[in-house]
Design a protein around this motif. Structure first.
Motif, PDB file in Angstrom:
ATOM      1  N   GLU A  40       0.826  -1.210   0.000  1.00 53.75           N
ATOM      2  CA  GLU A  40       0.000   0.000   0.000  1.00 53.75           C
ATOM      3  C   GLU A  40       0.862   1.264   0.000  1.00 53.75           C
ATOM      4  O   GLU A  40       0.513   2.252  -0.640  1.00 53.75           O
ATOM      5  N   ILE A  41       1.979   1.225   0.690  1.00 55.03           N
ATOM      6  CA  ILE A  41       2.889   2.378   0.708  1.00 55.03           C
ATOM      7  C   ILE A  41       3.431   2.638  -0.692  1.00 55.03           C
ATOM      8  O   ILE A  41       3.462   3.778  -1.154  1.00 55.03           O
ATOM      9  N   VAL A  42       3.811   1.576  -1.396  1.00 53.11           N
ATOM     10  CA  VAL A  42       4.318   1.709  -2.760  1.00 53.11           C
ATOM     11  C   VAL A  42       3.218   2.249  -3.678  1.00 53.11           C
ATOM     12  O   VAL A  42       3.454   3.141  -4.499  1.00 53.11           O
ATOM     13  N   GLU A  43       2.004   1.729  -3.537  1.00 50.12           N
ATOM     14  CA  GLU A  43       0.881   2.201  -4.358  1.00 50.12           C
ATOM     15  C   GLU A  43       0.572   3.673  -4.067  1.00 50.12           C
ATOM     16  O   GLU A  43       0.275   4.446  -4.983  1.00 50.12           O
ATOM     17  N   ASP A  44       0.625   4.064  -2.805  1.00 49.52           N
ATOM     18  CA  ASP A  44       0.393   5.465  -2.437  1.00 49.52           C
ATOM     19  C   ASP A  44       1.454   6.377  -3.050  1.00 49.52           C
ATOM     20  O   ASP A  44       1.147   7.450  -3.560  1.00 49.52           O
ATOM     21  N   ARG A  45       2.715   5.938  -2.998  1.00 52.81           N
ATOM     22  CA  ARG A  45       3.808   6.719  -3.591  1.00 52.81           C
ATOM     23  C   ARG A  45       3.583   6.893  -5.091  1.00 52.81           C
ATOM     24  O   ARG A  45       3.814   7.943  -5.652  1.00 52.81           O
ATOM     25  N   LYS A  46       3.139   5.808  -5.733  1.00 48.86           N
ATOM     26  CA  LYS A  46       2.862   5.837  -7.174  1.00 48.86           C
ATOM     27  C   LYS A  46       1.723   6.815  -7.477  1.00 48.86           C
ATOM     28  O   LYS A  46       1.814   7.598  -8.418  1.00 48.86           O
ATOM     29  N   THR A  47       0.693   6.801  -6.667  1.00 40.14           N
ATOM     30  CA  THR A  47      -0.440   7.716  -6.845  1.00 40.14           C
ATOM     31  C   THR A  47       0.007   9.158  -6.699  1.00 40.14           C
ATOM     32  O   THR A  47      -0.373  10.023  -7.492  1.00 40.14           O
ATOM     33  N   THR A  49       3.079  10.375  -7.109  1.00 41.09           N
ATOM     34  CA  THR A  49       3.957  10.720  -8.231  1.00 41.09           C
ATOM     35  C   THR A  49       3.155  11.007  -9.493  1.00 41.09           C
ATOM     36  O   THR A  49       3.401  11.996 -10.186  1.00 41.09           O
ATOM     37  N   GLU A  50       2.168  10.159  -9.780  1.00 38.60           N
ATOM     38  CA  GLU A  50       1.323  10.374 -10.961  1.00 38.60           C
ATOM     39  C   GLU A  50       0.529  11.675 -10.848  1.00 38.60           C
ATOM     40  O   GLU A  50       0.415  12.421 -11.823  1.00 38.60           O
ATOM     41  N   ALA A  51       0.005  11.948  -9.663  1.00 38.71           N
ATOM     42  CA  ALA A  51      -0.765  13.180  -9.467  1.00 38.71           C
ATOM     43  C   ALA A  51       0.128  14.405  -9.644  1.00 38.71           C
ATOM     44  O   ALA A  51      -0.258  15.370 -10.322  1.00 38.71           O
ATOM     45  N   GLU A 118     -16.999  12.430   1.312  1.00 35.26           N
ATOM     46  CA  GLU A 118     -17.226  11.319   2.245  1.00 35.26           C
ATOM     47  C   GLU A 118     -17.285   9.963   1.528  1.00 35.26           C
ATOM     48  O   GLU A 118     -17.158   8.925   2.158  1.00 35.26           O
ATOM     49  N   TRP A 119     -17.430   9.968   0.208  1.00 32.25           N
ATOM     50  CA  TRP A 119     -17.498   8.718  -0.555  1.00 32.25           C
ATOM     51  C   TRP A 119     -16.183   8.369  -1.224  1.00 32.25           C
ATOM     52  O   TRP A 119     -16.077   7.370  -1.914  1.00 32.25           O
ATOM     53  N   TRP A 120     -15.168   9.184  -1.043  1.00 33.41           N
ATOM     54  CA  TRP A 120     -13.891   8.956  -1.718  1.00 33.41           C
ATOM     55  C   TRP A 120     -13.188   7.739  -1.164  1.00 33.41           C
ATOM     56  O   TRP A 120     -13.240   7.461   0.032  1.00 33.41           O
ATOM     57  N   ASP A 121     -12.486   7.055  -2.040  1.00 34.58           N
ATOM     58  CA  ASP A 121     -11.630   5.973  -1.592  1.00 34.58           C
ATOM     59  C   ASP A 121     -10.256   6.550  -1.225  1.00 34.58           C
ATOM     60  O   ASP A 121     -10.011   7.745  -1.385  1.00 34.58           O
ATOM     61  N   HIS A 122      -9.400   5.711  -0.743  1.00 35.30           N
ATOM     62  CA  HIS A 122      -8.085   6.148  -0.256  1.00 35.30           C
ATOM     63  C   HIS A 122      -7.273   6.828  -1.366  1.00 35.30           C
ATOM     64  O   HIS A 122      -6.654   7.864  -1.139  1.00 35.30           O
ATOM     65  N   ILE A 126      -5.802  10.832  -1.601  1.00 36.28           N
ATOM     66  CA  ILE A 126      -4.399  11.173  -1.862  1.00 36.28           C
ATOM     67  C   ILE A 126      -4.303  12.137  -3.039  1.00 36.28           C
ATOM     68  O   ILE A 126      -3.586  13.139  -2.975  1.00 36.28           O
ATOM     69  N   GLN A 127      -5.048  11.857  -4.107  1.00 32.51           N
ATOM     70  CA  GLN A 127      -5.014  12.719  -5.288  1.00 32.51           C
ATOM     71  C   GLN A 127      -5.451  14.142  -4.949  1.00 32.51           C
ATOM     72  O   GLN A 127      -4.817  15.106  -5.386  1.00 32.51           O
ATOM     73  N   TYR A 128      -6.499  14.286  -4.180  1.00 35.50           N
ATOM     74  CA  TYR A 128      -6.978  15.627  -3.847  1.00 35.50           C
ATOM     75  C   TYR A 128      -6.052  16.344  -2.871  1.00 35.50           C
ATOM     76  O   TYR A 128      -5.933  17.553  -2.904  1.00 35.50           O
ATOM     77  N   ARG A 129      -5.383  15.599  -2.021  1.00 33.89           N
ATOM     78  CA  ARG A 129      -4.374  16.214  -1.160  1.00 33.89           C
ATOM     79  C   ARG A 129      -3.241  16.775  -2.019  1.00 33.89           C
ATOM     80  O   ARG A 129      -2.743  17.867  -1.785  1.00 33.89           O
TER      81      ARG A 129
END
Length: 193
Positions: A40-47, A49-51, A118-122, A126-129
């Motif tokens: 999940e940490i790797v996926e979050d980092r990827k998200t 970076t892409e954003a 309130e309906w956003w997924d994880h 991250i993208q909106y942050r």
């Protein structure tokens, strides 16, 4: 001893005695801590970076469309944005601090319409942050490096919002935007001998 310090000490004693019940009375709610797996940490980092990459292209196209900026000016903007991003990552400054500076100096408030948050997924959170962080960094970099204020910042931010909407609705892709930034080459006319 000040009144505020006395109240804080009293609240701390209550919390020690009653635990969760006291926390609820004091208006504090215990946050659930979510521990991420390495995957999940790797996926979050990827998200992230892409954003960041997508937002950089959006901001590049915005300054290109609005002011006709070329590679050199965009490189200066990237350098300044990188400095501000490092400050955010080092926690020297928070996004809210940057937004406060922008509002104080220019009177502009960055638009934060997070519909159905309130309906956003994880991943969406991250993208909106990232959008919040990069928008603030983009605006403060334009102020610091190029001296833009008020109407100029507002107008280029509107252009960036339009570009983001084009991506969201599928009218443009990131590849289309990158192509828009490429210098146009003139076709040579064939000379008949």
């Amino acid at each position: 001893m000040s009144f505020a310090k006395k109240m804080a000490r009293k609240r701390a004693k209550e919390l020690k005695k009653d635990g969760v019940a006291a926390a609820k009375r004091s208006g504090r709610v215990e946050k659930k801590v979510r521990h991420l797996t390495p995957r999940e940490i790797v996926e979050d980092r990827k998200t992230v970076t892409e954003a960041y990459d997508t937002l950089t292209v959006v901001f590049d196209v915005a300054v290109h469309r609005k002011w006709g900026w070329g590679k050199e000016r965009r490189a200066r903007l990237h350098k300044k944005m990188a400095i501000h991003l490092l400050c955010l990552k080092d926690r020297t400054v928070k996004t809210s601090d940057i937004e406060h500076i922008i509002k104080k100096e220019t009177g502009l408030e960055l638009d934060k319409k997070h519909l159905h948050a309130e309906w956003w997924d994880h991943e969406r959170e991250i993208q909106y942050r990232c959008v919040d962080d990069m928008s603030a960094i983009f605006m403060i970099a334009l102020m610091d490096e190029f001296g833009y204020k008020g109407k100029a910042l507002d107008s280029v931010y509107d252009v960036a919002a339009e570009i983001a909407h084009e991506i969201k609705t599928g009218k443009k892709t990131v590849a289309d935007l990158r192509a828009e930034l490429e210098p146009r080459r003139r076709k040579r006319k064939e000379v008949k001998a």
